[in-house]
Design a protein around this motif. Structure first.
Motif, PDB file in Angstrom:
ATOM      1  N   ARG A 124       0.737  -1.464   0.127  1.00  0.00           N
ATOM      2  CA  ARG A 124      -0.444   0.092   0.517  1.00  0.00           C
ATOM      3  C   ARG A 124       1.094   0.891   0.225  1.00  0.00           C
ATOM      4  O   ARG A 124       0.707   2.522  -0.438  1.00  0.00           O
ATOM      5  CB  ARG A 124      -0.887  -0.201   0.732  1.00  0.00           C
ATOM      6  N   THR A 125       2.321   1.112   0.541  1.00  0.00           N
ATOM      7  CA  THR A 125       3.092   2.652   0.913  1.00  0.00           C
ATOM      8  C   THR A 125       4.593   2.202  -0.070  1.00  0.00           C
ATOM      9  O   THR A 125       4.444   0.984   0.078  1.00  0.00           O
ATOM     10  CB  THR A 125       3.084   2.729   2.138  1.00  0.00           C
ATOM     11  N   PHE A 126       4.232   3.204  -0.783  1.00  0.00           N
ATOM     12  CA  PHE A 126       5.561   2.803  -1.584  1.00  0.00           C
ATOM     13  C   PHE A 126       6.663   4.041  -1.487  1.00  0.00           C
ATOM     14  O   PHE A 126       6.545   5.598  -1.266  1.00  0.00           O
ATOM     15  CB  PHE A 126       5.239   3.250  -3.412  1.00  0.00           C
ATOM     16  N   ALA A 127       7.678   3.777  -1.573  1.00  0.00           N
ATOM     17  CA  ALA A 127       9.422   5.219  -0.922  1.00  0.00           C
ATOM     18  C   ALA A 127      10.187   4.748  -2.853  1.00  0.00           C
ATOM     19  O   ALA A 127      10.142   3.265  -3.255  1.00  0.00           O
ATOM     20  CB  ALA A 127       9.484   4.495   0.077  1.00  0.00           C
ATOM     21  N   LEU A 128      10.618   5.419  -2.914  1.00  0.00           N
ATOM     22  CA  LEU A 128      11.526   5.357  -3.718  1.00  0.00           C
ATOM     23  C   LEU A 128      13.096   6.134  -3.261  1.00  0.00           C
ATOM     24  O   LEU A 128      13.425   7.066  -2.967  1.00  0.00           O
ATOM     25  CB  LEU A 128      11.776   7.070  -5.048  1.00  0.00           C
ATOM     26  N   GLY A 129      14.726   5.467  -4.068  1.00  0.00           N
ATOM     27  CA  GLY A 129      15.432   6.151  -3.541  1.00  0.00           C
ATOM     28  C   GLY A 129      15.921   5.796  -4.621  1.00  0.00           C
ATOM     29  O   GLY A 129      16.392   4.684  -5.496  1.00  0.00           O
ATOM     30  N   ALA A 130      16.253   6.999  -5.405  1.00  0.00           N
ATOM     31  CA  ALA A 130      17.247   7.154  -7.273  1.00  0.00           C
ATOM     32  C   ALA A 130      18.278   8.608  -6.838  1.00  0.00           C
ATOM     33  O   ALA A 130      18.135   9.143  -6.198  1.00  0.00           O
ATOM     34  CB  ALA A 130      16.281   7.136  -8.007  1.00  0.00           C
ATOM     35  N   PRO A 131      18.895   8.307  -8.021  1.00  0.00           N
ATOM     36  CA  PRO A 131      20.199   9.333  -7.810  1.00  0.00           C
ATOM     37  C   PRO A 131      18.925  10.522  -8.698  1.00  0.00           C
ATOM     38  O   PRO A 131      18.470  10.712  -9.644  1.00  0.00           O
ATOM     39  CB  PRO A 131      21.009   9.007  -9.534  1.00  0.00           C
ATOM     40  N   ASP A 132      19.524  11.783  -8.597  1.00  0.00           N
ATOM     41  CA  ASP A 132      19.141  13.422  -9.004  1.00  0.00           C
ATOM     42  C   ASP A 132      19.016  13.544 -10.383  1.00  0.00           C
ATOM     43  O   ASP A 132      20.776  14.114 -10.018  1.00  0.00           O
ATOM     44  CB  ASP A 132      19.169  14.305  -8.674  1.00  0.00           C
ATOM     45  N   ASN A 133      18.842  12.423 -11.299  1.00  0.00           N
ATOM     46  CA  ASN A 133      19.196  13.117 -12.993  1.00  0.00           C
ATOM     47  C   ASN A 133      17.337  12.699 -13.500  1.00  0.00           C
ATOM     48  O   ASN A 133      17.358  12.373 -12.767  1.00  0.00           O
ATOM     49  CB  ASN A 133      20.364  12.350 -13.074  1.00  0.00           C
ATOM     50  N   ASP A 134      17.575  12.765 -14.997  1.00  0.00           N
ATOM     51  CA  ASP A 134      17.058  12.866 -15.518  1.00  0.00           C
ATOM     52  C   ASP A 134      16.301  10.742 -15.066  1.00  0.00           C
ATOM     53  O   ASP A 134      14.534  10.816 -15.034  1.00  0.00           O
ATOM     54  CB  ASP A 134      17.164  12.433 -17.142  1.00  0.00           C
ATOM     55  N   PHE A 135      16.574  10.197 -14.982  1.00  0.00           N
ATOM     56  CA  PHE A 135      16.398   8.844 -14.989  1.00  0.00           C
ATOM     57  C   PHE A 135      15.811   8.590 -13.774  1.00  0.00           C
ATOM     58  O   PHE A 135      14.740   8.263 -13.849  1.00  0.00           O
ATOM     59  CB  PHE A 135      17.430   7.905 -15.136  1.00  0.00           C
ATOM     60  N   GLY A 136      16.532   9.389 -12.507  1.00  0.00           N
ATOM     61  CA  GLY A 136      15.685   9.154 -11.681  1.00  0.00           C
ATOM     62  C   GLY A 136      14.284  10.219 -11.602  1.00  0.00           C
ATOM     63  O   GLY A 136      13.548   9.805 -10.483  1.00  0.00           O
ATOM     64  N   ARG A 137      14.272  10.728 -12.064  1.00  0.00           N
ATOM     65  CA  ARG A 137      13.311  11.612 -11.885  1.00  0.00           C
ATOM     66  C   ARG A 137      11.772  11.365 -12.449  1.00  0.00           C
ATOM     67  O   ARG A 137      10.667  11.628 -12.518  1.00  0.00           O
ATOM     68  CB  ARG A 137      13.882  13.253 -12.475  1.00  0.00           C
ATOM     69  N   ALA A 138      12.856  10.718 -14.013  1.00  0.00           N
ATOM     70  CA  ALA A 138      11.623   9.941 -14.438  1.00  0.00           C
ATOM     71  C   ALA A 138      10.923   8.731 -13.511  1.00  0.00           C
ATOM     72  O   ALA A 138       9.579   8.712 -13.325  1.00  0.00           O
ATOM     73  CB  ALA A 138      11.584   9.420 -15.530  1.00  0.00           C
ATOM     74  N   LEU A 139      11.845   8.153 -12.864  1.00  0.00           N
ATOM     75  CA  LEU A 139      11.238   6.912 -11.936  1.00  0.00           C
ATOM     76  C   LEU A 139       9.806   7.478 -10.749  1.00  0.00           C
ATOM     77  O   LEU A 139       9.238   7.272 -10.836  1.00  0.00           O
ATOM     78  CB  LEU A 139      12.457   6.290 -11.223  1.00  0.00           C
ATOM     79  N   ALA A 140      10.801   8.857 -10.272  1.00  0.00           N
ATOM     80  CA  ALA A 140       9.642  10.122  -9.106  1.00  0.00           C
ATOM     81  C   ALA A 140       8.353   9.775 -10.231  1.00  0.00           C
ATOM     82  O   ALA A 140       7.054   9.505  -9.317  1.00  0.00           O
ATOM     83  CB  ALA A 140      10.093  10.898  -9.277  1.00  0.00           C
ATOM     84  N   ASN A 141       8.470  10.858 -11.027  1.00  0.00           N
ATOM     85  CA  ASN A 141       7.089  11.038 -11.722  1.00  0.00           C
ATOM     86  C   ASN A 141       5.980   9.719 -11.808  1.00  0.00           C
ATOM     87  O   ASN A 141       4.819   9.696 -11.650  1.00  0.00           O
ATOM     88  CB  ASN A 141       7.074  11.815 -13.089  1.00  0.00           C
ATOM     89  N   GLY A 142       7.138   8.967 -12.334  1.00  0.00           N
ATOM     90  CA  GLY A 142       6.361   7.627 -12.724  1.00  0.00           C
ATOM     91  C   GLY A 142       5.307   6.899 -11.559  1.00  0.00           C
ATOM     92  O   GLY A 142       4.868   5.739 -11.131  1.00  0.00           O
ATOM     93  N   LEU A 143       5.899   7.174 -10.443  1.00  0.00           N
ATOM     94  CA  LEU A 143       6.147   6.623  -9.397  1.00  0.00           C
ATOM     95  C   LEU A 143       4.276   7.028  -8.600  1.00  0.00           C
ATOM     96  O   LEU A 143       3.683   6.709  -8.293  1.00  0.00           O
ATOM     97  CB  LEU A 143       7.114   6.590  -8.001  1.00  0.00           C
ATOM     98  N   ARG A 144       4.648   8.714  -8.608  1.00  0.00           N
ATOM     99  CA  ARG A 144       3.516   9.022  -8.081  1.00  0.00           C
ATOM    100  C   ARG A 144       2.510   9.308  -9.193  1.00  0.00           C
ATOM    101  O   ARG A 144       0.851   8.906  -8.786  1.00  0.00           O
ATOM    102  CB  ARG A 144       4.013  10.921  -8.200  1.00  0.00           C
ATOM    103  N   GLY A 145       2.624   8.858 -10.694  1.00  0.00           N
ATOM    104  CA  GLY A 145       1.254   8.524 -11.265  1.00  0.00           C
ATOM    105  C   GLY A 145       0.602   7.060 -10.943  1.00  0.00           C
ATOM    106  O   GLY A 145      -0.748   7.599 -10.904  1.00  0.00           O
ATOM    107  N   ALA A 146       1.513   6.239 -11.095  1.00  0.00           N
ATOM    108  CA  ALA A 146       0.924   4.794 -10.164  1.00  0.00           C
ATOM    109  C   ALA A 146       0.228   5.162  -9.560  1.00  0.00           C
ATOM    110  O   ALA A 146      -0.877   4.584  -9.055  1.00  0.00           O
ATOM    111  CB  ALA A 146       1.936   3.481 -10.641  1.00  0.00           C
ATOM    112  N   THR A 147       1.025   4.920  -7.861  1.00  0.00           N
ATOM    113  CA  THR A 147       0.179   5.163  -7.023  1.00  0.00           C
ATOM    114  C   THR A 147      -1.479   6.127  -6.771  1.00  0.00           C
ATOM    115  O   THR A 147      -2.281   5.269  -6.342  1.00  0.00           O
ATOM    116  CB  THR A 147       1.248   6.167  -6.085  1.00  0.00           C
ATOM    117  N   ALA A 148      -1.404   7.374  -7.414  1.00  0.00           N
ATOM    118  CA  ALA A 148      -2.275   8.030  -7.626  1.00  0.00           C
ATOM    119  C   ALA A 148      -3.432   7.724  -8.620  1.00  0.00           C
ATOM    120  O   ALA A 148      -4.606   7.700  -7.872  1.00  0.00           O
ATOM    121  CB  ALA A 148      -2.170   8.956  -8.165  1.00  0.00           C
ATOM    122  N   ASP A 149      -2.849   6.774  -9.323  1.00  0.00           N
ATOM    123  CA  ASP A 149      -3.628   6.169 -10.554  1.00  0.00           C
ATOM    124  C   ASP A 149      -4.297   5.126  -9.698  1.00  0.00           C
ATOM    125  O   ASP A 149      -6.096   4.176 -10.133  1.00  0.00           O
ATOM    126  CB  ASP A 149      -3.558   5.136 -11.901  1.00  0.00           C
TER     127      ASP A 149
END
Length: 397
Positions: free
Chosen positions: A186-211
């Protein structure tokens, strides 16, 4: 360059053309495409079955294939050209020409290659490879009304007649989050580098959990050169007792990050499910870290990929790079569009296309949905299949 012709029986045939003739044609293309003022063409592929589509009064339909046929990425470009040729023949198409153009692996070279291909009559562009090259090609293509089936996985390049065929971070995240949520996370976390790839993962995780109607995830981005164990400790503080943790690292950095996060989480009384990305698919060393054993990640359909690789090895006597499957899918979709007279966006409108990396569905806005499987990191060399790749439907996109 003349169309491929028949050769003595007993030699390997590719849609009515011998392997030797096909390889000879491809080698000629790789050699002449960078220098010739006009592209060399593979020619008209003979029909394999069904009724051939004959060229009209203006001649065969033409797709331009934008590839790095010179420079450091030339071997990769040749492999993608091989895959595109396989797709052309597999689609049983007469009246279609594949016209390779050399990008040199640069944005300026890609733009020049696109303009030259369009001037020479290309009605669809397949490629180029990188996000920067796609950005350079988009303008000339849009001005000419020519659709682009690009190999990049940068979703920001999608739209205005450009389709992104690479497996994007957003697709990977949505697939693995949905699988984990179906098992109770039910609850998710992300640890990733602060680069284009990491930010894309962050956006994807926000969208996935919201949906999915889940709580907002904990997002912790760290400098790309941060020490992995320290980055994991810092990220876990904000991640708290997350049920599932997405790790945006790979290789040794992923092993160290996972070991620290899991150790600290278990000391605090929780054992989250660890998850990763498709980059883990080609790394057999991850299973050496006990914390990563059984960690999940999404990746291409292994059955489809194995069939593609076996056929490629049979034809070209080498294992294709991963991006060759994307080149195959793009060229096959382009061939279908030219054959049918439909727009690129309509090709998969009635259902997904069975691609070399599994099923793929083109969306109207230039994005794609791919049917991705779920794998688990194994102590052995090969990841274990957890869930088969579903057929994409366009829902939840």
């Amino acid at each position: 360059m003349p169309a491929a012709s028949a050769a003595p029986a007993g030699r390997r045939r590719f849609g009515g053309v011998t392997l030797g003739a096909l390889l000879g044609t491809l080698l000629g293309l790789a050699a002449c495409a960078p220098q010739a003022p006009r592209p060399a063409f593979i020619g008209v592929a003979p029909p394999i079955g069904g009724q051939p589509v004959l060229p009209g009064p203006v001649g065969p339909q033409r797709m331009g294939m934008l590839l790095p046929l010179s420079g450091p990425q030339a071997p990769l470009g040749q492999a993608m050209l091989n895959a595109g040729t396989m797709a052309l023949f597999d689609e049983s198409q007469s009246g279609i020409e594949l016209a390779p153009r050399d990008t040199g692996g640069t944005p300026n070279g890609a733009a020049a290659a696109a303009r030259a291909a369009i001037a020479d009559g290309a009605r669809i562009l397949v490629g180029p490879l990188t996000s920067a090259e796609v950005a350079a090609v988009a303008g000339p293509a849009q001005a000419a009304g020519v659709p682009v089936l690009a190999f990049t996985n940068d979703q920001q390049r999608a739209g205005n007649g450009v389709w992104v065929l690479g497996i994007t971070p957003d697709q990977q995240v949505r697939r693995v989050v949905a699988a984990a949520a179906a098992r109770g996370a039910r609850t998710f976390a992300l640890g990733a580098p602060d680069n284009d790839f990491g930010r894309a993962l962050a956006n994807g995780l926000r969208g996935a959990t919201a949906d999915l109607g889940l709580p907002p995830p904990s997002i912790a981005l760290h400098p790309a050169n941060a020490e992995p164990a320290m980055a994991a400790s810092g990220a876990r503080v904000s991640g708290g007792r997350a049920d599932a943790v997405l790790i945006g690292e790979s290789g040794e950095r992923a092993r160290r990050f996972a070991a620290t996060w899991l150790s600290e989480a278990q000391a605090a009384g929780s054992t989250p499910r660890l998850m990763g990305t498709a980059l883990w698919l080609s790394d057999p060393t991850l299973g050496r870290e006990p914390a990563l054993v059984d960690a999940w990640f999404a990746g291409p359909d292994g059955r489809a990929r194995a069939r593609f690789e076996a056929r490629y090895r049979d034809a070209f006597r080498e294992t294709p790079p991963r991006v060759a499957a994307t080149a195959y899918d793009a060229a096959a979709i382009a061939t279908r569009a030219l054959r049918s007279g439909e727009t690129v966006g309509a090709i998969t409108g009635g259902g997904s296309f069975a691609g070399a990396d599994g099923p793929v569905l083109l969306l109207p806005d230039g994005r794609t949905q791919r049917g991705l499987a779920i794998y688990a990191v194994s102590p052995g060399s090969e990841p274990q299949l957890v869930e088969q790749a579903p057929v994409p439907t366009g829902a939840g996109s």
